[in-house]
Write an enzyme that holds these catalytic residues in place. Structure first.
Site, short mmCIF file in Angstrom:
data_model
loop_
_atom_site.label_atom_id
_atom_site.label_comp_id
_atom_site.label_asym_id
_atom_site.label_seq_id
_atom_site.Cartn_x
_atom_site.Cartn_y
_atom_site.Cartn_z
N GLU A 43 0.47 -1.10 0.01
CA GLU A 43 -0.17 -0.22 -0.27
C GLU A 43 1.15 1.29 -0.10
OE1 GLU A 43 -3.75 0.44 2.63
OE2 GLU A 43 -2.02 1.64 3.28
N HIS B 87 -7.59 2.63 -3.94
CA HIS B 87 -9.25 3.16 -2.81
C HIS B 87 -10.31 4.30 -3.10
CE1 HIS B 87 -6.17 1.37 0.64
NE2 HIS B 87 -6.67 0.62 -0.81
N GLY C 29 -14.84 5.20 4.54
CA GLY C 29 -14.35 6.94 4.95
C GLY C 29 -14.99 6.98 6.48
N LYS D 124 -22.21 -6.87 2.85
CA LYS D 124 -21.27 -6.09 2.84
C LYS D 124 -20.46 -6.94 1.56
CE LYS D 124 -17.21 -4.31 4.20
NZ LYS D 124 -16.49 -3.14 4.64
N GLN E 89 5.63 5.46 15.24
CA GLN E 89 4.84 5.52 14.79
C GLN E 89 3.78 4.56 15.04
OE1 GLN E 89 6.49 2.94 11.77
NE2 GLN E 89 4.74 2.33 10.47
P1 FAD Z 1 -18.40 0.25 6.46
O1 FAD Z 1 -18.41 -1.18 5.89
O2 FAD Z 1 -20.02 0.98 5.75
O3 FAD Z 1 -18.86 -0.16 7.62
C1 FAD Z 1 -18.33 0.66 8.69
C2 FAD Z 1 -19.27 0.81 9.92
O4 FAD Z 1 -21.01 0.80 9.79
C3 FAD Z 1 -18.56 -0.64 11.00
O5 FAD Z 1 -19.53 0.21 12.20
C4 FAD Z 1 -20.20 -1.33 10.45
O6 FAD Z 1 -20.46 -2.51 11.01
C5 FAD Z 1 -21.56 -0.29 10.25
N1 FAD Z 1 -22.87 -1.41 9.58
C6 FAD Z 1 -22.24 -1.47 7.97
N2 FAD Z 1 -23.86 -1.38 7.29
C7 FAD Z 1 -24.28 -0.89 7.98
C8 FAD Z 1 -25.71 -1.21 7.63
N3 FAD Z 1 -26.37 -1.72 6.97
N4 FAD Z 1 -26.46 -0.76 8.95
C9 FAD Z 1 -25.67 -0.15 10.31
N5 FAD Z 1 -24.04 -0.75 10.70
C10 FAD Z 1 -23.89 -0.89 9.51
N6 FAD Z 1 -9.76 5.37 4.84
C11 FAD Z 1 -9.96 5.96 4.38
O7 FAD Z 1 -10.30 7.58 4.38
N7 FAD Z 1 -8.96 6.46 2.59
C12 FAD Z 1 -8.31 5.09 2.98
O8 FAD Z 1 -7.74 4.96 1.56
C13 FAD Z 1 -8.36 4.13 3.17
N8 FAD Z 1 -8.28 2.48 3.64
C14 FAD Z 1 -9.29 1.48 4.18
C15 FAD Z 1 -7.83 0.58 3.68
C16 FAD Z 1 -8.29 -0.74 4.57
C17 FAD Z 1 -7.79 -2.38 4.88
C18 FAD Z 1 -9.16 -0.64 5.88
C19 FAD Z 1 -9.65 -1.62 6.74
C20 FAD Z 1 -9.87 0.47 6.54
C21 FAD Z 1 -9.16 1.67 5.46
N9 FAD Z 1 -9.66 3.46 5.75
C22 FAD Z 1 -9.75 4.66 4.74
C23 FAD Z 1 -10.75 3.88 7.11
C24 FAD Z 1 -12.11 3.04 6.83
O9 FAD Z 1 -12.81 3.89 6.12
C25 FAD Z 1 -12.30 3.38 8.42
O10 FAD Z 1 -12.84 2.58 8.93
C26 FAD Z 1 -14.50 3.74 8.07
O11 FAD Z 1 -14.50 4.10 9.20
C27 FAD Z 1 -15.39 2.29 7.78
O12 FAD Z 1 -14.95 2.47 6.31
P2 FAD Z 1 -15.53 0.96 6.04
O13 FAD Z 1 -15.34 0.92 4.10
O14 FAD Z 1 -15.48 -0.24 6.44
O15 FAD Z 1 -17.53 0.72 6.07
#
Ligand code: FAD
Length: 288
Positions: free
Chosen positions: A17, A76, A107, A164, A211
């Site tokens: 990454e 991403h 996000g 998802k 870090q």
């Molecule tokens: P989701 O899958 O939408 O989940 C978020 C929360 O909502 C979880 O608690 C989930 O259980 C809950 N949820 C999901 N669906 C529902 C529903 N239908 N009803 C109620 N609750 C629900 N951030 C950045 O800004 N830029 C990046 O490039 C970036 N890269 C990342 C790469 C990786 C591998 C990881 C693990 C994280 C990254 N993140 C990044 C951080 C990420 O954006 C955050 O962790 C964010 O808070 C959650 O994103 P998600 O896509 O997992 O969300």
């Protein structure tokens, strides 16, 4: 190439990454990092998306640079602060830069954020549906071996993860973790829940003392006592800490592979020498 193809053969893959700079002026420097990292021959390279999408153009530029260097790019994309029209134009831009793979993310919710209207996204699954409707992309999503901080418990977290994945995910990448037991238990829970896409394990080499604090704050990851001992002993000497961090990450990867985990993603923190040292430590294992 689609990452689903890369992950499908049950072979060992190690991917990297990188993150984009905050200013255009530093883009050339990050391009140079990308081409240096490409020499280590990763299976693919991902490029993160700036919080709130402020640096969307940098992500596609760097994805294009990854492709030019002969490595498959993974862009991403976050959706929380974007309208559907904005996402549509970013997808067109990704396609124009030769991107076939997207890590679809929600996000983090900024402090005080109010969800604006129906045109905005609330969760990653809505973005996944939008990308799938557009067509042509291999789609990955994020997962959390130590559960997402907003989830009440693992049952709820896994239920949302399953929904998802069922929206059309091709693979998952984990949040960083330092304790392999946590990941291996999570992987088993996913299998029980019927989550059957490849899960790529995210490994963060900790190569300096500052870090670790920031990484734990951001990721919510627990850190084994063994690692704190390493920090205590070597944290004050940058060269020793870097060497210890590389070896810890390499050992963590070898242990994962010994436990049947073939797909590893290294959070390189834009340090080509760290990524390369890990690859050299795995040279025979990768080519097995
Ligand atoms: P989701 O899958 O939408 O989940 C978020 C929360 O909502 C979880 O608690 C989930 O259980 C809950 N949820 C999901 N669906 C529902 C529903 N239908 N009803 C109620 N609750 C629900 N951030 C950045 O800004 N830029 C990046 O490039 C970036 N890269 C990342 C790469 C990786 C591998 C990881 C693990 C994280 C990254 N993140 C990044 C951080 C990420 O954006 C955050 O962790 C964010 O808070 C959650 O994103 P998600 O896509 O997992 O969300």
């Amino acid at each position: 190439m689609k990452i689903s193809e890369i992950l499908k053969n049950n072979k060992v893959t190690v991917s990297f990454e990188v993150f984009p700079p905050k200013e255009w002026g530093k883009l050339e420097h990050t391009r140079a990092i990308v081409s240096e990292m490409a020499k280590s021959n990763p299976a693919f390279m991902s490029v993160t998306y700036g919080a709130a999408g402020t640096t969307a153009g940098f992500t596609s530029e760097l994805a294009g640079a990854i492709k030019e260097s002969g490595v498959t790019p993974l862009s991403h994309l976050t959706c929380l602060t974007s309208t559907k029209d904005k996402i549509d134009s970013v997808l067109d831009d990704f396609a124009a830069h030769g991107v076939e793979n997207i890590l679809a993310l929600r996000g983090d919710i900024p402090e005080g954020f109010v969800f604006p209207d129906e045109q905005h996204f609330h969760y990653a699954y809505e973005l996944i549906n939008t990308i799938r409707e557009k067509g042509g992309f291999c789609i990955g999503g994020a997962c959390y071996p130590e559960i997402h901080p907003e989830s009440k418990n693992r049952v709820e977290d896994l239920a949302h993860l399953k929904e998802k994945v069922d929206c059309g995910l091709d693979f998952l990448t984990t949040q960083m973790f330092f304790d392999n037991e946590i990941f291996l238990n999570f992987k088993e829970d996913c299998a029980i829940k019927g989550i059957d896409v490849p899960i790529v394990a995210g490994i963060m080499p900790i190569t300096n003392a500052n870090q670790i604090k920031r990484s734990i704050e951001l990721s919510n990851s627990s850190v084994p006592k063994k690692f704190f001992k390493i920090m205590e002993r070597f944290g004050g000497n940058p060269d020793s800490m870097k060497q210890a961090g590389i070896i810890y990450a390499t050992e963590q990867i070898i242990d994962l592979m010994a436990n049947g985990q073939n797909n590893i993603h290294i959070y390189t923190m834009n340090k080509p020498e760290v990524a390369d040292a890990i690859m050299k430590g795995l040279s025979h294992i990768i080519n097995e």
